[in-house]
Motif scaffolding. Structure first.
Motif, PDB file in Angstrom:
ATOM      1  N   UNK A 472       0.903  -1.214  -0.064  1.00 35.96           N
ATOM      2  CA  UNK A 472       0.339  -0.139  -0.191  1.00 35.96           C
ATOM      3  C   UNK A 472       0.651   1.380  -0.218  1.00 35.96           C
ATOM      4  N   UNK A 473       0.292   2.410  -0.401  1.00 38.09           N
ATOM      5  CA  UNK A 473       1.095   3.801  -0.436  1.00 38.09           C
ATOM      6  C   UNK A 473       1.637   3.655   0.566  1.00 38.09           C
ATOM      7  N   UNK A 474       2.451   4.022   1.010  1.00 39.25           N
ATOM      8  CA  UNK A 474       3.291   4.267   2.331  1.00 39.25           C
ATOM      9  C   UNK A 474       4.037   5.444   2.669  1.00 39.25           C
ATOM     10  N   UNK A 475       4.157   5.994   4.170  1.00 38.40           N
ATOM     11  CA  UNK A 475       5.647   6.774   4.273  1.00 38.40           C
ATOM     12  C   UNK A 475       7.176   6.504   4.514  1.00 38.40           C
ATOM     13  N   UNK A 476       7.503   7.058   5.044  1.00 34.91           N
ATOM     14  CA  UNK A 476       8.909   6.930   5.698  1.00 34.91           C
ATOM     15  C   UNK A 476       9.307   6.104   6.175  1.00 34.91           C
ATOM     16  N   UNK A 477       7.792   5.639   7.262  1.00 36.18           N
ATOM     17  CA  UNK A 477       8.812   4.897   8.159  1.00 36.18           C
ATOM     18  C   UNK A 477       7.496   3.223   7.489  1.00 36.18           C
ATOM     19  N   UNK A 478       7.278   2.995   6.867  1.00 34.78           N
ATOM     20  CA  UNK A 478       6.364   2.257   5.843  1.00 34.78           C
ATOM     21  C   UNK A 478       4.781   1.938   7.336  1.00 34.78           C
ATOM     22  N   UNK A 479       4.418   3.361   6.976  1.00 26.42           N
ATOM     23  CA  UNK A 479       2.995   3.551   7.814  1.00 26.42           C
ATOM     24  C   UNK A 479       1.864   3.803   6.521  1.00 26.42           C
ATOM     25  N   UNK A 480       1.141   2.729   6.481  1.00 25.06           N
ATOM     26  CA  UNK A 480       0.039   2.885   5.450  1.00 25.06           C
ATOM     27  C   UNK A 480      -0.511   4.778   5.467  1.00 25.06           C
ATOM     28  N   UNK A 481      -0.171   5.240   4.415  1.00 23.97           N
ATOM     29  CA  UNK A 481      -0.480   6.694   4.383  1.00 23.97           C
ATOM     30  C   UNK A 481      -1.547   6.632   2.627  1.00 23.97           C
ATOM     31  N   UNK A 482      -2.431   7.522   2.801  1.00 27.39           N
ATOM     32  CA  UNK A 482      -3.206   7.370   1.444  1.00 27.39           C
ATOM     33  C   UNK A 482      -3.715   8.977   0.724  1.00 27.39           C
ATOM     34  N   UNK A 483      -2.892  10.007   1.643  1.00 24.01           N
ATOM     35  CA  UNK A 483      -2.415  11.204   1.151  1.00 24.01           C
ATOM     36  C   UNK A 483      -2.232  11.629   0.137  1.00 24.01           C
ATOM     37  N   UNK A 484      -2.629  12.924  -0.374  1.00 25.65           N
ATOM     38  CA  UNK A 484      -2.108  13.246  -1.773  1.00 25.65           C
ATOM     39  C   UNK A 484      -0.178  12.879  -1.992  1.00 25.65           C
ATOM     40  N   UNK A 485       0.010  13.963  -0.663  1.00 23.78           N
ATOM     41  CA  UNK A 485       1.177  14.379  -0.766  1.00 23.78           C
ATOM     42  C   UNK A 485       2.147  13.158  -0.546  1.00 23.78           C
ATOM     43  N   UNK A 486       1.962  11.907   0.303  1.00 29.70           N
ATOM     44  CA  UNK A 486       2.893  11.083   0.432  1.00 29.70           C
ATOM     45  C   UNK A 486       2.644   9.990  -1.240  1.00 29.70           C
ATOM     46  N   UNK A 487       1.689  10.285  -1.300  1.00 30.84           N
ATOM     47  CA  UNK A 487       1.973   9.087  -2.698  1.00 30.84           C
ATOM     48  C   UNK A 487       2.750   9.371  -3.407  1.00 30.84           C
TER      49      UNK A 487
END
Ligand SMILES: Cc1ncc(C[n+]2csc(CCOP(=O)(O)OP(=O)(O)O)c2C)c(N)n1
Ligand code: SF4
Lengths: 642, 331
Positions: A472-487
């Motif tokens: 899934x789309x994720x941030x630096x910590x590999x946390x699932x994140x669906x927000x536009x900037x992260x993706x």
């Protein structure tokens, strides 16, 4: 003896002429050995090729493989065997047409004739038992075939293979190949001791009795040729070739895997990739490596991904249909940034296609098959030697850039056999042991360097590095994140890595002048044939050069600039493209060769293409013809053999 | 002969990995962690979802067994249930739909030192991943497998799964499921080399915990089907059994799942020796009673990672061996 020519009479080699044979001096010569499958023509070809390499000849051996395991005996489509092209210098491809054919029956040689595989002045040595076969249908087929062959000025020589072999063995079917080896050894003046040594090597797992029988049959064939054939061929070898090894491309890949420090080959059988795993299954365990035959291609790559995630180096090897099945997992490896090497030995497609035959049809699917934006590295070795080294490179890139790397080879490299300089092994080719040091608090598994997209990965066992990888789309910590900037950022980081890799690559070298009328662009196994065609064109005075691409993603730098120095650029590829002269085809709707498609997009140069899907390697003569068609000053006509 | 493009110095790829050369071996600190230490972010499951109970039991197990978080890996597929690794402070791999088992196989194959768990939904394991499931049973690697069976595709919002009871309506089969359901227990018990098959229910926390504990203790492919409530899409499938303990039957045996404390509530008991494969297969057939307990266990079944045990060489030793291998191909 039986050396009478068939109707219509053409030539006859008399015993008188045989006593004083004509020597044909040649810089290169191409011989084919064709039989029903299971008659051992391939073994004979391999031994002949290896002996020739040992005698200093450049050699290219390629298997002639029917699509079925046991095609009907004596069938036109069932030709099985080898083509061996030997030369006084290095030989880089299978050449154009055969100059000599040894056929175990008339139908298989008819198959080669219909494929236009034989030169007009080809000498055909053919088993003659079929001419007097008790079955009338067989005799009729023989007569019809000989009649058809007479449309060309071949020289057909009948050889009593069966009859001669039966003087030594009870079942000639098993031993004819050695008889043929003997004939060829006589014709080409091969060193008999080397031939015997090679027989011993080839049958090293068999009994001494079998070895002796094979040597006996070989000598029988040699003696027959010496007594009955009125010609010999002399292709001098090179004096000093240095230390060489000889193998096919799949063995080279297998050895490359060992050299690169792979721990796991996870695979599912598929032609023409399987022999990589056959080879590795034989040797890999003694290196501490494992071949895992998974339940399907999806599992095969899944296991490789699991092993890589856990800190081991893994690869999977497959062909087109298998690559299609691995698609989703490749996307996961890209998204979760897991190093992985995927070898795709291309065959004819789509679907089950041409399972045993060469094609370069998977380029775009290797690049783009995944959903979303999925940047990955794609590399194509061009020679058998490169099949070895490419794995080391691929493994390194995979780890340095945390990415899957797809290696594209094909059936031509997989089964082609060529000597090359023995590699000087370097222990640094091995993967360094994974870092197991504790991870400092708060550090995430995707702490991208925002300039390069590179990040350090942690593997299970590393204290403090615990995280959950996800597709899934994720941030630096590999946390699932669906927000536009992260993706947006994740996509940018994964893409950036390719740009960084591209910056480390060199512009490929041009074969020929750096500017001119025409530039031929190729990739993969066609390098030898393209360069040979270009050399011939240049010898005719044409202003032609070629360039060969190894990196397909990212592409090597400087291509646009290079292309603009030529009046015309076209790719030569073994994949399908519409012929511009076909009905309905316009410049707008024309579907082009896969590399030309990419190059047009990448360089904005009007890159044309010439592609064929004949299910066989390209012949230099065909490419020369394509060059002529695009060169204003060319003398038109068929690009013949050297 | 010209040097290949990939020959020495051919490709100028950054030898990035060299900075990783200094290998520091892992130090597992000797400290005891409680269940809360294994928790990560706040779970996003619906209130009342059975997945919460499974997570709690898993955290308790990890703490109870004091499994080092860095040496523990939870692999999952895709589904509500497959989110579980995200809520743990161990290593996790939330993969793709149906493919948890191949990844888990790859992890365990070369890293037998890791505690490997696989978490799947019924769609994940018994439908899209069914091929892997069958073969993973055969491999019998030391992996603890949690099938969170809510009899429905929940994440994708209410489609029939292979374990949906016949006649049960969903968005894809609104007139009710056409086919009788697949039984994950009998399937697993039918595969060669099955070595541990148990069933539990997330609403019986002590049984759930004891089952996970036994599964984790078993060395081999420990398959645990967990009956799991999805109050959103299958509110009534297990509800009767939750309310009426008479629908539950506990399998009891000295070598089975301990049932201490459950005697008063669950009166239906069935003595069953987990070595008895035929008995297990018979009891696993669904006849209206939900049987909880250990159906089968065979500690002697061969494990793939042991069968495939390999020699270990240094890089230099491997290269020397390879050099000798080249002799075979020398011209
Ligand atoms: C290849 C693929 N196909 C389909 C999906 C969509 N999908 C996601 S989860 C799921 C089923 C979930 O059901 P289950 O495995 O039973 O897990 P649950 O959500 O019930 O826990 C499906 C079909 C997907 N993610 N990937
Ligand atoms: S939809 Fe069902 S399975 Fe998914 S979180 Fe909600 S209750 Fe749980």
């Amino acid at each position: 003896m039986t050396d009478t020519t068939t109707k219509p009479a053409r030539t006859s080699a008399s015993a008188v002429a045989a006593a004083n044979p004509r020597i044909i001096e040649a810089r290169e010569h191409t011989v084919e050995i064709v039989s029903d499958s299971g008659e051992g023509a391939q073994k004979c070809g391999q031994i002949f090729g290896a002996v020739s390499a040992k005698m200093g000849n450049g050699v290219w051996t390629v298997e002639i493989i029917p699509a079925e395991i046991q095609p009907p005996a004596r069938s036109v489509a069932g030709a099985s065997g080898n083509r061996i092209r030997i030369g006084s210098g290095p030989v880089t491809n299978w050449g154009d047409e055969a100059h000599l054919v040894v056929a175990f029956n008339e139908q298989v040689v008819l198959g080669r004739h219909r494929l236009e595989a034989l030169a007009d002045d080809c000498v055909i040595l053919i088993e003659d038992m079929w001419a007097s076969h008790p079955d009338e249908a067989v005799r009729a087929a023989w007569t019809a075939a000989i009649e058809e062959l007479s449309s060309k000025p071949y020289r057909v020589i009948r050889v009593p293979m069966e009859e001669r072999c039966l003087t030594l063995v009870e079942n000639a079917r098993k031993g004819k190949n050695m008889f043929v080896l003997g004939m060829l050894s006589c014709i080409y003046g091969r060193d008999l001791q080397r031939v015997k040594d090679q027989i011993a090597h080839q049958f090293r797992k068999k009994s001494q009795e079998l070895y002796e029988q094979n040597v006996g049959l070989m000598e029988l064939g040699h003696a027959w040729a010496a007594e009955n054939l009125d010609f010999r061929v002399n292709v001098p070898g090179m004096a000093d070739t240095g230390e060489m090894v000889v193998m096919n491309g799949n063995e080279a890949i297998g050895m490359g895997c060992v050299a690169s420090g792979m721990d796991l080959c996870s695979m599912y059988p598929i032609t023409p990739a399987t022999s990589v795993s056959h080879y590795l299954s034989e040797v890999f365990e003694k290196f501490g490596g494992m071949v895992h035959q998974a339940e399907d291609e999806i599992a095969a790559i899944g296991v490789a991904i699991g092993a890589s995630y856990a800190g081991k180096t893994a690869f999977t090897v497959t062909s087109g249909p298998g690559l299609a099945l691995k698609t989703e997992f490749i996307g996961l490896a890209i998204m979760a940034e897991i190093p992985l090497v995927i070898v795709n030995v291309q065959r004819g497609g789509p679907s089950t296609g041409l399972p045993t035959k060469v094609e370069q049809g998977d380029l775009l699917s290797a690049l783009y098959a995944q959903p979303g934006d999925a940047p990955r590295v794609v590399i194509a070795p061009a020679t058998i030697e490169e099949c070895f080294h490419v794995v080391v490179t691929a493994r390194r890139i995979a780890e340095a850039f945390r990415t899957p790397v797809i290696i594209l080879t094909d059936a031509n490299l997989a089964t082609g056999v060529q000597p090359f300089a023995r590699p000087k092994l370097d222990v640094r080719w091995h993967a360094s042991p994974p870092d197991q040091s504790p991870v400092s608090a708060g550090k995430g598994p995707f702490e991208w360097d925002t300039r390069t997209g590179l990040s350090e990965r942690f593997i299970p066992g590393q204290a403090g590095g615990m995280h959950t990888l996800t597709g899934l789309s994720h941030d630096e910590k590999s946390r699932v994140a669906y927000d536009a900037a992260t993706h947006q950022r994740g996509c940018a980081m994964r893409s950036r890595k390719l740009a960084v890799l591209q910056q480390t690559l060199k512009t490929p070298e041009i074969h020929g002048d750096a500017a001119g009328d025409l530039l031929v662009v190729g990739w993969g196994s066609t390098k030898g044939a393209i360069e040979e065609a270009v050399d011939r064109a240049r010898a005719e005075g044409l202003s032609v050069s070629s360039v060969h691409l190894r990196f397909l993603s990212p592409m090597e730098p400087g291509l646009g600039e290079m292309f603009r120095r030529f009046k015309k650029v076209f790719t030569v590829e073994i994949n399908y493209s519409d012929d511009p002269s076909d009905p309905f085809i316009t410049d707008e709707n024309r579907r082009r060769g896969q590399l030309s498609w990419m190059l047009r997009a990448q360089t904005l140069v009007d890159v044309d293409c010439w592609t064929r899907v004949f299910g066989e390697p390209l012949r230099p003569g065909q490419i020369l013809q394509a060059i002529h068609d695009r060169c204003p000053g060319a003398t038109s006509g068929k690009g013949g053999a050297l | 002969m010209p040097r290949g493009h990939f020959g020495e110095g051919g490709c100028s790829v950054i030898p990035f990995a060299s900075s990783l050369l200094d290998c520091v071996s892992c130090s597992t600190e000797d400290k005891h962690l409680g269940p809360a230490d294994y928790g990560s972010s706040v779970p996003r499951w619906c209130p009342g979802c059975g997945d919460h109970s499974v997570l709690t039991a898993v955290q308790r197990l990890l703490a109870d067994e004091n499994l080092p978080p860095e040496r523990t890996v939870f692999v999952s597929g895709i589904g509500c249930s497959s989110r579980l690794p995200h809520y743990l402070k161990t290593y996790g791999f939330h993969g793709i739909h149906g493919r948890a088992l191949p990844i888990a196989t790859g992890v365990k194959l070369h890293r037998p030192d890791l505690n490997v768990f696989a978490v799947m939904g019924d769609g994940d394991c018994c439908s899209i991943g069914a091929g892997h499931w069958i073969h993973a049973i055969r491999y019998n690697m030391d992996i603890t497998v949690l099938l969170l069976d809510n009899c429905i595709y929940a994440l994708t919002k209410d489609q029939t799964s292979p374990t949906t009871p016949q006649g049960y309506a969903s968005n894809t089969q609104p007139k009710g499921s056409w086919l009788p359901p697949l039984n994950p227990l009998t399937v697993t018990l039918g595969v060669t080399n099955a070595s541990f098959v148990a069933q539990t229910a997330e609403w019986v926390p002590s049984h759930l915990f004891e089952t996970l504990k036994a599964a984790r203790a078993h060395r081999g492919f420990s398959f645990v089907r967990i009956l799991q409530r999805c109050p959103v899409f299958t509110p009534d499938i297990f509800q009767k059994a939750v309310r009426d303990p008479g629908q539950i039957e506990l399998l009891v045996h000295d070598d089975g799942i301990p049932t201490a404390g459950l005697e008063n509530l669950y009166k239906n008991r069935q003595a069953h020796d987990p070595r008895d494969l035929h008995g297990a297969r018979r009891l696993a057939e669904f006849d209206g009673k939900f049987r909880l307990g250990l159906f089968f266990k065979d500690a002697s079944a061969p494990r793939y990672e042991e069968t495939r045990h390999l020699p270990v060489h240094t890089a230099q030793e491997r290269m020397d061996l390879l050099d000798r291998e080249f002799d075979r191909y020398a011209v």
